[in-house]
Design a protein around this motif. Structure first.
Motif, PDB file in Angstrom:
ATOM      1  N   ALA A  74      20.716  16.158  57.500  1.00 36.30           N
ATOM      2  CA  ALA A  74      19.518  15.370  57.785  1.00 36.30           C
ATOM      3  C   ALA A  74      18.620  16.063  58.802  1.00 36.30           C
ATOM      4  O   ALA A  74      17.404  15.887  58.793  1.00 36.30           O
ATOM      5  CB  ALA A  74      19.905  13.980  58.285  1.00 36.30           C
ATOM      6  N   ILE A  75      19.204  16.851  59.681  1.00 37.01           N
ATOM      7  CA  ILE A  75      18.412  17.619  60.641  1.00 37.01           C
ATOM      8  C   ILE A  75      17.908  18.910  59.997  1.00 37.01           C
ATOM      9  O   ILE A  75      16.752  19.292  60.158  1.00 37.01           O
ATOM     10  CB  ILE A  75      19.249  17.933  61.902  1.00 37.01           C
ATOM     11  N   GLY A  76      18.794  19.596  59.282  1.00 32.43           N
ATOM     12  CA  GLY A  76      18.495  20.932  58.786  1.00 32.43           C
ATOM     13  C   GLY A  76      17.484  21.003  57.656  1.00 32.43           C
ATOM     14  O   GLY A  76      16.634  21.900  57.637  1.00 32.43           O
ATOM     15  N   VAL A  77      17.569  20.082  56.716  1.00 32.32           N
ATOM     16  CA  VAL A  77      16.665  20.154  55.558  1.00 32.32           C
ATOM     17  C   VAL A  77      15.204  19.963  55.971  1.00 32.32           C
ATOM     18  O   VAL A  77      14.357  20.803  55.639  1.00 32.32           O
ATOM     19  CB  VAL A  77      17.104  19.153  54.459  1.00 32.32           C
ATOM     20  N   PRO A  78      14.848  18.908  56.712  1.00 32.80           N
ATOM     21  CA  PRO A  78      13.443  18.792  57.128  1.00 32.80           C
ATOM     22  C   PRO A  78      13.001  19.926  58.048  1.00 32.80           C
ATOM     23  O   PRO A  78      11.860  20.395  57.961  1.00 32.80           O
ATOM     24  CB  PRO A  78      13.364  17.460  57.864  1.00 32.80           C
ATOM     25  N   LEU A  79      13.906  20.377  58.919  1.00 31.53           N
ATOM     26  CA  LEU A  79      13.569  21.480  59.806  1.00 31.53           C
ATOM     27  C   LEU A  79      13.267  22.752  59.009  1.00 31.53           C
ATOM     28  O   LEU A  79      12.263  23.418  59.244  1.00 31.53           O
ATOM     29  CB  LEU A  79      14.726  21.733  60.782  1.00 31.53           C
ATOM     30  N   ALA A  80      14.123  23.068  58.056  1.00 30.05           N
ATOM     31  CA  ALA A  80      13.919  24.269  57.246  1.00 30.05           C
ATOM     32  C   ALA A  80      12.642  24.166  56.415  1.00 30.05           C
ATOM     33  O   ALA A  80      11.881  25.137  56.311  1.00 30.05           O
ATOM     34  CB  ALA A  80      15.124  24.503  56.340  1.00 30.05           C
ATOM     35  N   LEU A  81      12.393  23.004  55.835  1.00 29.61           N
ATOM     36  CA  LEU A  81      11.169  22.836  55.039  1.00 29.61           C
ATOM     37  C   LEU A  81       9.921  22.946  55.913  1.00 29.61           C
ATOM     38  O   LEU A  81       8.925  23.563  55.510  1.00 29.61           O
ATOM     39  CB  LEU A  81      11.190  21.495  54.305  1.00 29.61           C
ATOM     40  N   PHE A 100      23.544  25.005  56.539  1.00 28.51           N
ATOM     41  CA  PHE A 100      24.833  25.620  56.234  1.00 28.51           C
ATOM     42  C   PHE A 100      25.961  24.983  57.044  1.00 28.51           C
ATOM     43  O   PHE A 100      27.085  24.840  56.544  1.00 28.51           O
ATOM     44  CB  PHE A 100      24.776  27.128  56.460  1.00 28.51           C
ATOM     45  N   ILE A 101      25.689  24.590  58.274  1.00 30.46           N
ATOM     46  CA  ILE A 101      26.699  23.901  59.076  1.00 30.46           C
ATOM     47  C   ILE A 101      27.040  22.554  58.422  1.00 30.46           C
ATOM     48  O   ILE A 101      28.214  22.169  58.336  1.00 30.46           O
ATOM     49  CB  ILE A 101      26.217  23.709  60.527  1.00 30.46           C
ATOM     50  N   GLY A 102      26.028  21.842  57.951  1.00 36.89           N
ATOM     51  CA  GLY A 102      26.261  20.570  57.268  1.00 36.89           C
ATOM     52  C   GLY A 102      27.079  20.739  56.005  1.00 36.89           C
ATOM     53  O   GLY A 102      27.998  19.956  55.731  1.00 36.89           O
ATOM     54  N   ILE A 103      26.778  21.767  55.231  1.00 36.83           N
ATOM     55  CA  ILE A 103      27.546  22.033  54.014  1.00 36.83           C
ATOM     56  C   ILE A 103      28.988  22.373  54.368  1.00 36.83           C
ATOM     57  O   ILE A 103      29.925  21.923  53.693  1.00 36.83           O
ATOM     58  CB  ILE A 103      26.871  23.158  53.194  1.00 36.83           C
ATOM     59  N   ALA A 104      29.190  23.145  55.445  1.00 30.51           N
ATOM     60  CA  ALA A 104      30.549  23.491  55.869  1.00 30.51           C
ATOM     61  C   ALA A 104      31.332  22.243  56.267  1.00 30.51           C
ATOM     62  O   ALA A 104      32.518  22.115  55.930  1.00 30.51           O
ATOM     63  CB  ALA A 104      30.500  24.482  57.021  1.00 30.51           C
ATOM     64  N   TYR A 105      30.687  21.313  56.963  1.00 28.39           N
ATOM     65  CA  TYR A 105      31.375  20.072  57.321  1.00 28.39           C
ATOM     66  C   TYR A 105      31.739  19.270  56.074  1.00 28.39           C
ATOM     67  O   TYR A 105      32.826  18.684  55.992  1.00 28.39           O
ATOM     68  CB  TYR A 105      30.511  19.212  58.242  1.00 28.39           C
ATOM     69  N   LEU A 106      30.847  19.203  55.107  1.00 28.60           N
ATOM     70  CA  LEU A 106      31.142  18.456  53.883  1.00 28.60           C
ATOM     71  C   LEU A 106      32.306  19.085  53.122  1.00 28.60           C
ATOM     72  O   LEU A 106      33.186  18.376  52.617  1.00 28.60           O
ATOM     73  CB  LEU A 106      29.901  18.373  53.000  1.00 28.60           C
ATOM     74  N   VAL A 107      32.329  20.399  53.037  1.00 24.26           N
ATOM     75  CA  VAL A 107      33.445  21.087  52.364  1.00 24.26           C
ATOM     76  C   VAL A 107      34.740  20.850  53.137  1.00 24.26           C
ATOM     77  O   VAL A 107      35.794  20.585  52.536  1.00 24.26           O
ATOM     78  CB  VAL A 107      33.133  22.596  52.216  1.00 24.26           C
ATOM     79  N   SER A 108      34.672  20.919  54.462  1.00 25.97           N
ATOM     80  CA  SER A 108      35.846  20.671  55.288  1.00 25.97           C
ATOM     81  C   SER A 108      36.370  19.249  55.070  1.00 25.97           C
ATOM     82  O   SER A 108      37.577  19.032  54.972  1.00 25.97           O
ATOM     83  CB  SER A 108      35.502  20.891  56.749  1.00 25.97           C
ATOM     84  N   GLY A 109      35.464  18.285  54.995  1.00 23.74           N
ATOM     85  CA  GLY A 109      35.874  16.910  54.750  1.00 23.74           C
ATOM     86  C   GLY A 109      36.541  16.744  53.404  1.00 23.74           C
ATOM     87  O   GLY A 109      37.517  16.010  53.268  1.00 23.74           O
TER      88      GLY A 109
END
Length: 122
Positions: A74-81, A100-109
């Protein structure tokens, strides 16, 4: 005012609000844990090490990983755009780090969700 200054101010504001929000959240969690302990003692219960361990771990597990993954996305997508729109693709690559940090957390979960199933089956 130049568009790049507006983008820079937005990013600065965002990175200024993130630590403050995190500190407020951590304070609320610690206050809630302390209220639980006080209420338990007021009702005549004992606070044993097992209960302290449970309170310090919290919900934990895969749900926390999903939660943090969604927060980072939620932080990264608007920031990157926003950075991509203002500064171009070269700078936007650095703004993708929270994504990428968010994706890593989702994969870890996802892997932590499957972990108890493997230990039970063997």
């Amino acid at each position: 005012m130049n568009e790049s200054y507006i983008g820079l101010m937005a990013v600065s504001l965002l990175f200024g609000l993130i630590p403050v929000t995190l500190l407020v959240f951590l304070h609320k969690v610690k206050t809630k844990k302390m209220d639980t302990l006080v209420k338990l003692v007021e009702l005549g219960g004992n606070v044993d090490p097992e209960m302290m361990r449970m309170l310090s771990e919290g919900a934990g597990g895969y749900k926390m990983d999903y939660k943090w993954g969604l927060i980072w996305l939620a932080i990264g997508v608007p920031l990157a755009l926003g950075v991509w729109r203002v500064a171009g693709t070269e700078v936007a690559a650095f703004a993708l780090i929270p994504v990428f940090i968010g994706i890593a957390y989702l994969v870890s979960g996802k892997y932590r969700l499957r972990e108890p199933e493997r230990t039970r089956g063997s």
